[in-house]
Structure formats: C-alpha cells, structure tokens
Design a protein around this motif. Structure first.
Motif, PDB file in Angstrom:
ATOM      1  N   ARG A  62       0.820  -1.206   0.000  1.00  0.00           N
ATOM      2  CA  ARG A  62       0.000   0.000   0.000  1.00  0.00           C
ATOM      3  C   ARG A  62       0.857   1.260   0.000  1.00  0.00           C
ATOM      4  NH1 ARG A  62      -2.255  -4.338   1.743  1.00  0.00           N
ATOM      5  NH2 ARG A  62      -4.521  -4.675   1.638  1.00  0.00           N
ATOM      6  N   ALA A  87      -0.211   4.820   1.907  1.00  0.00           N
ATOM      7  CA  ALA A  87      -1.625   5.141   2.054  1.00  0.00           C
ATOM      8  C   ALA A  87      -2.016   5.275   3.525  1.00  0.00           C
ATOM      9  CB  ALA A  87      -2.472   4.055   1.392  1.00  0.00           C
ATOM     10  N   VAL A  89      -3.951   4.111   5.821  1.00  0.00           N
ATOM     11  CA  VAL A  89      -4.791   2.922   5.935  1.00  0.00           C
ATOM     12  C   VAL A  89      -5.804   3.001   7.064  1.00  0.00           C
ATOM     13  CG1 VAL A  89      -3.095   1.421   4.838  1.00  0.00           C
ATOM     14  CG2 VAL A  89      -2.977   1.800   7.307  1.00  0.00           C
ATOM     15  N   GLN A  94      -9.129   3.466   2.546  1.00  0.00           N
ATOM     16  CA  GLN A  94      -7.733   3.609   2.129  1.00  0.00           C
ATOM     17  C   GLN A  94      -6.901   2.348   2.342  1.00  0.00           C
ATOM     18  OE1 GLN A  94      -6.341   6.453   0.611  1.00  0.00           O
ATOM     19  NE2 GLN A  94      -8.517   6.927   0.468  1.00  0.00           N
ATOM     20  N   ALA A  97      -6.109  -2.973  -0.974  1.00  0.00           N
ATOM     21  CA  ALA A  97      -4.874  -3.243  -1.723  1.00  0.00           C
ATOM     22  C   ALA A  97      -4.978  -2.639  -3.110  1.00  0.00           C
ATOM     23  CB  ALA A  97      -4.638  -4.745  -1.829  1.00  0.00           C
ATOM     24  N   LYS A 101      -1.491  -5.165  -7.097  1.00  0.00           N
ATOM     25  CA  LYS A 101      -1.053  -6.191  -6.164  1.00  0.00           C
ATOM     26  C   LYS A 101      -1.297  -7.564  -6.770  1.00  0.00           C
ATOM     27  CE  LYS A 101      -0.184  -8.625  -2.497  1.00  0.00           C
ATOM     28  NZ  LYS A 101       1.200  -9.016  -2.222  1.00  0.00           N
TER      29      LYS A 101
END
Length: 251
Positions: A62, A87, A89, A94, A97, A101
C-alpha cells in the motif's frame, strides 16, 4: 494537523481496528520515518498478534516503504527501517490493496526469470555471479520486481521484471515511459534503427572498437592522456598525407 488514532486501540468508533492499521500507526507514532526497529520490538508491541510480520508486509503493498537487510545491506537481519509512509490505511476506504497487487506463484516467478534470460534487467548480471568489485565475495541474488509502465495511450500498468538485490536496494518504485521510448526510437535514423533491431535480436550490445578505445582512454592519468592525444593527432596527419598521395597516384 489531524490527530491520529491510537495504535493501542483495537476498536475505534465502534469499528474493529485490524493489525495492519495498528502496525501503521505504531510505525508513525512510536518508530518515526527514517528510524530502525527490530522484529522483537514489533512483536513486543503486539503480543496478541501472531502474524504481525505479515501485516507489515501488507503495508508495503500500500505504498509504505519499509526496508529490510535485503533492501539495505547496512541493516542487520533482525532490523527493518521505516523509510516513508504510504496510504493512510486508518482512513476508511484507504486500506484496500492496490490493483497492481499480485502475489506470484513459483511457476509465475520462473516464467519471469525465463523471459528475462535469468539476468538482472538493470545491470545484466546473472544469478550467483560476482560483481567484480569490493572483496569479490558478494554474489548476485535475483528477485522479481514490479515496474510501473506508462503506456503510449496515457494509461499505466504494472509488469514484472527480474532485478538483482543490489539494483533493487533503495531504488524505490521505478517506472518506464514506453511512449517516450517509442518517440526516441522514431527520431533515430534508418541505419540506427537497423542497428538497434540487431541488438534486440541478439539480446546484447557489443561495444564498437572506437568505444572501447575511448573507455580505456578515459581511465588514463593526465600525462598519458596528453601523450595518447598527441600520438593520435600524428597518426591522423599521417593518414591525411597518405590519402593525398593515394589521390595523386590515381587511387
């Protein structure tokens, strides 16, 4: 400045906070960007989380840069460095993935290695070869890296490429502009494009003799460079005189 949630809270506003989010908050508030932490410190902070190491790896997917000894040879095996945040998260939405990915299977990794002829596509070294510098004991280790490719239509995609540990160390996310490369190729002369096509077909480029001479000349001390330049000038004058004589003799 927005106040971050506490990394110690397993529930925030009635919503359960996962290990990845808590690990991200711990890195930001307890470790800090640019600083080193150990696996023991991480596990001590999350004694109830049996897979906290995996949560750290998920942060890398991320956009979080967390280097290990594979990325930074100055780190010990048990150390990691929190380089930069990715990010946010902890913000709803947010933590998802990114689209690029894609965990490769052993068969997929093998296919990438085969497509790249088991060579690092950055420096050309093969697996297990020495780098030819330092103590001569360091051998290359090949990995699979994701490379962002900017396509001619303006879109982008991630493709896999073989890269050695040294080239991948501290490089961050690399990208290549395929459209710009095509434009450069279009600006080549027909002869240059033919030569380039030959290199691509062979999978290698052999330096021209003049380039080899130039490379060696650049390594000479100043006095030797001066002597070489003088000898080359004398040879050029001699070639010119020989040409004039050839012209007058009918050649």
């Amino acid at each position: 400045m927005t106040t971050l949630p506490s990394w110690q809270n397993e529930v925030d506003g009635g919503r359960k906070v996962g290990g990845m989010v808590r690990a991200a908050l711990w890195l930001l508030t307890e470790v800090g960007e640019g600083n080193i932490f150990t696996k023991a410190e991480l596990r001590a902070a999350f004694p109830e989380a049996s897979q906290i190491d995996r949560r750290i790896r998920e942060l890398r997917d991320r956009g979080w840069r967390i280097d290990t000894s594979r990325d930074d040879p100055s780190l010990k095996q048990e150390e990691q460095r929190f380089v930069s945040q990715g990010a946010q998260v902890w913000v709803p939405g947010q933590a998802k993935a990114p689209k690029h990915k894609n965990s490769l299977t052993a068969a997929q990794r093998q296919k990438v290695f085969e497509a790249d002829s088991y060579l690092c596509r950055s420096c050309g070294i093969a697996a297990g070869e020495g780098y030819g510098d330092g103590d001569g004991l360091t051998r290359s280790v090949l990995n699979i890296a994701r490379r962002k490719v900017l396509l001619p239509d303006g879109s982008e995609e991630y493709e896999f490429v073989t890269e050695c540990k040294r080239c991948g160390s501290g490089s961050g996310d690399r990208e290549v502009d395929l459209g710009a490369l095509l434009e450069h190729a279009e600006n080549l002369s027909p002869m240059e494009r033919t030569v380039l096509a030959g290199w691509i077909a062979k999978g290698r480029r052999e330096p021209e003799p003049i380039e080899k001479v130039w490379g060696i000349y650049q390594t000479l001390p100043a006095a030797s460079r001066t002597a070489f330049a003088g000898a080359l000038e004398d040879a050029a004058e001699s070639d010119g005189e020989s040409g004039e004589n050839a012209d007058s003799s009918g050649w």
